[in-house]
Design an enzyme around this catalytic site. Structure first.
Site, PDB file in Angstrom:
ATOM      1  N   ALA A 169       0.822  -1.217   0.000  1.00  0.00           N
ATOM      2  CA  ALA A 169       0.000   0.000   0.000  1.00  0.00           C
ATOM      3  C   ALA A 169       0.859   1.271   0.000  1.00  0.00           C
ATOM      4  O   ALA A 169       0.569   2.219  -0.744  1.00  0.00           O
ATOM      5  CB  ALA A 169      -0.924  -0.020   1.218  1.00  0.00           C
ATOM      6  N   HIS A 215     -30.954   3.929  -4.437  1.00  0.00           N
ATOM      7  CA  HIS A 215     -30.611   4.042  -5.853  1.00  0.00           C
ATOM      8  C   HIS A 215     -30.646   5.506  -6.269  1.00  0.00           C
ATOM      9  O   HIS A 215     -31.535   6.225  -5.840  1.00  0.00           O
ATOM     10  CB  HIS A 215     -31.619   3.249  -6.690  1.00  0.00           C
ATOM     11  CG  HIS A 215     -31.454   3.443  -8.157  1.00  0.00           C
ATOM     12  ND1 HIS A 215     -30.470   2.796  -8.876  1.00  0.00           N
ATOM     13  CD2 HIS A 215     -32.120   4.238  -9.047  1.00  0.00           C
ATOM     14  CE1 HIS A 215     -30.548   3.166 -10.146  1.00  0.00           C
ATOM     15  NE2 HIS A 215     -31.545   4.039 -10.276  1.00  0.00           N
TER      16      HIS A 215
END
Ligand SMILES: Cc1cc2nc3c(=O)[nH]c(=O)nc-3n(C[C@H](O)[C@H](O)[C@H](O)COP(=O)(O)OP(=O)(O)OC[C@H]3O[C@@H](n4cnc5c(N)ncnc54)[C@H](O)[C@@H]3O)c2cc1C
Length: 462
Positions: free
Chosen positions: A182, A441
């Site tokens: 990372a 949504h």
């Protein structure tokens, strides 16, 4: 001599959180810190790197503005300003930790702490003044420092580690990064976006080798597009400071190739800060660079605990904080749930971001665990399309009883989206519960459910 119920040595995300929890539980608490409050995470790690990564992401977002109907011109890049801003944020948050110590009535001792006995800590201030305090319990949270290997030694000048890298206001023209975990991958993203010629060297065959291979591949593809060079699966790599530049030598397929850079970043792992804190004096057991602990972070010396990076992998801030809470609660006589390392998410904040929890597909295969795969690309997600950020996918690895064995998200906001899966695993959820959860949504998060549906052969939108 001042006396406390709990003395914490080190004020990183492990130590300061442990101190607050101990204080909340009514323990008279002291914390000893030799540098800045907040540890590596707030001052040289998580926070400042995320600040410069925001700058780098903005460079890429700006380049995409034309698609959105915005005609902007990038007039210049100033990496030094991005680094200065990061330093300012660290200073602010470190100040916040000082406030939290005060608020929780935790006494802060500035200086280097060392065990004199199993209940006494000797503190030496930067001016050489010493003072000894006594604690019924001691929590060691001294963190970790970078590992060096023969041929891969940091010199702090041209061959640097992450801590020098994040303070570097004048960016080099070119840099070789050794290690594609990372830290290496995040610095590569920042420097490349600010015009530095970046080349990553890694012994494993992929970037982010501990991640699911499909996740790594998406990042590799993006990095190639950005112009970041990668030497992956090299047999050997070494670095040398020549005074005015550095040479990084890679051996691949038996062929030796030398590369010249202005600087080199060596990011090949960390080891616990076990030296010089008196562990030998009181007989605290260590193993391969870390303190040995049980599942409440108690060492073999019953009133001494060790947490965070010092107590070994996962070397992550959120794990350190959680371990601090467990240790403090155990000291207070509570019975905290042990930490399940499989429920600690790993996150990399380059773009596309990578986040995961639980098993990789590789690990499931190795262990012969049966699983089904759900995988849905963000190209099929309306919100991702609307946001012009369709790179990546959500991949879930589901067990035979509907349990989630592993989850891997690559793409924009992956490190925020992973929380739902962490909670789902922690609560031992099963697929039917995910299906019964109504996801708003249009959101990227809808695809967390869609991926699980996909694993069951019930995908609606893909
Ligand atoms: C560049 C970089 C980026 C990172 N990014 C992330 C990330 O995005 N997310 C993530 O989860 N993790 C990240 N990490 C890892 C994270 O920083 C560590 O896991 C975390 O800081 C560990 O916390 P800790 O409390 O164990 O120790 P530390 O944060 O290392 O704190 C230890 C503290 O103890 C002090 N200390 C040491 N010895 C003594 C002593 N004898 N007396 C007094 N004080 C002492 C030190 O000065 C330090 O302040 C990153 C690390 C680096 C280097």
């Amino acid at each position: 001599m001042k006396k406390f119920d709990v003395i914490v040595i080190g004020s990183g995300p492990g130590g300061y959180v442990a101190a607050i929890r101990a204080a909340q539980l009514g323990k008279k608490t002291a914390i000893v810190e030799s540098k800045e409050l907040g540890g590596v995470c707030l001052n040289r790690g998580c926070i400042p790197t995320k600040a410069v990564l925001k700058a780098a992401h903005s460079v890429h977002e700006l380049a995409d503005m034309k698609d959105l109907g915005i005609d902007v011109e990038l007039k210049g890049l100033n990496g030094g300003q991005a680094v200065k801003r990061a330093k300012g944020i660290s200073a602010k948050i470190s100040g916040g930790v000082a406030y939290l110590m005060k608020k929780n009535k935790i006494e802060v001792f500035e200086g280097y702490g060392k065990l004199r006995t199993n209940t006494q800590v000797e503190i030496t201030s930067s001016r050489g003044h010493t003072e000894t305090i006594e604690g019924t319990n001691i929590i060691l949270a001294t963190g970790a420092h970078y590992r060096s290997f023969p041929g891969l030694e940091h010199d702090g000048k041209r061959l640097i580690g992450a801590w020098e890298a994040i303070k570097m206001e004048e960016l080099p023209k070119s840099i070789g990064i050794i290690g594609a975990g990372a830290i290496g991958v995040e610095f590569a993203y920042f420097w490349n976006a600010f015009g530095v010629d970046v080349h990553i060297f890694e012994l494993q065959k992929n970037l982010l080798p501990i991640e699911d291979e499909e996740s790594s591949k998406v990042v590799e593809k993006a990095y190639k597009k950005y112009g970041i060079k990668m030497s992956l699966g090299v047999e050997k790599v070494s670095a040398k400071n020549n005074g005015n530049d550095v040479t990084i030598t890679e051996v691949k397929g038996g062929k030796t190739v030398e590369h010249k850079f202005d600087m080199g970043l060596i990011a090949v792992g960390m080891t616990g800060n076990i030296d010089g804190i008196g562990l030998e004096t009181v007989g605290v057991q260590t193993d391969r660079g870390f303190v040995v602990v049980n599942n409440t972070y108690q060492t073999n010396v019953p009133n001494i605990y060790a947490i965070g990076d010092l107590a070994g992998p996962p070397l992550l801030a959120h794990a350190a904080s959680h371990e601090g809470i467990i240790a403090a609660e155990a000291i207070a006589g509570l019975h905290p749930h042990p930490l399940d390392k499989m429920n600690v998410a790993g996150c990399t904040y380059c773009q596309p971001q990578v986040a995961s929890v639980g098993y990789t597909e590789r690990a499931l295969k190795e262990q012969g665990i049966k699983y089904s795969v759900g995988k849905v690309p963000f190209t099929a997600n309306g919100k991702a399309m609307a946001s012009n950020e369709t790179e990546g996918f959500v991949k879930t690895l589901m067990g035979e009883d509907g349990e989630m064995l592993g989850a891997h998200i690559v793409g924009t906001h992956a490190t925020e989206l992973i929380h739902e899966y962490v909670l789902f695993r922690q609560m031992e959820g099963v697929d039917e519960e995910m299906f019964a959860t109504i996801h708003p949504h249009p959101t990227l998060g809808e695809f967390l459910a869609e991926s699980v549906l996909n694993a069951k052969g019930r995908s609606i939108n893909f």
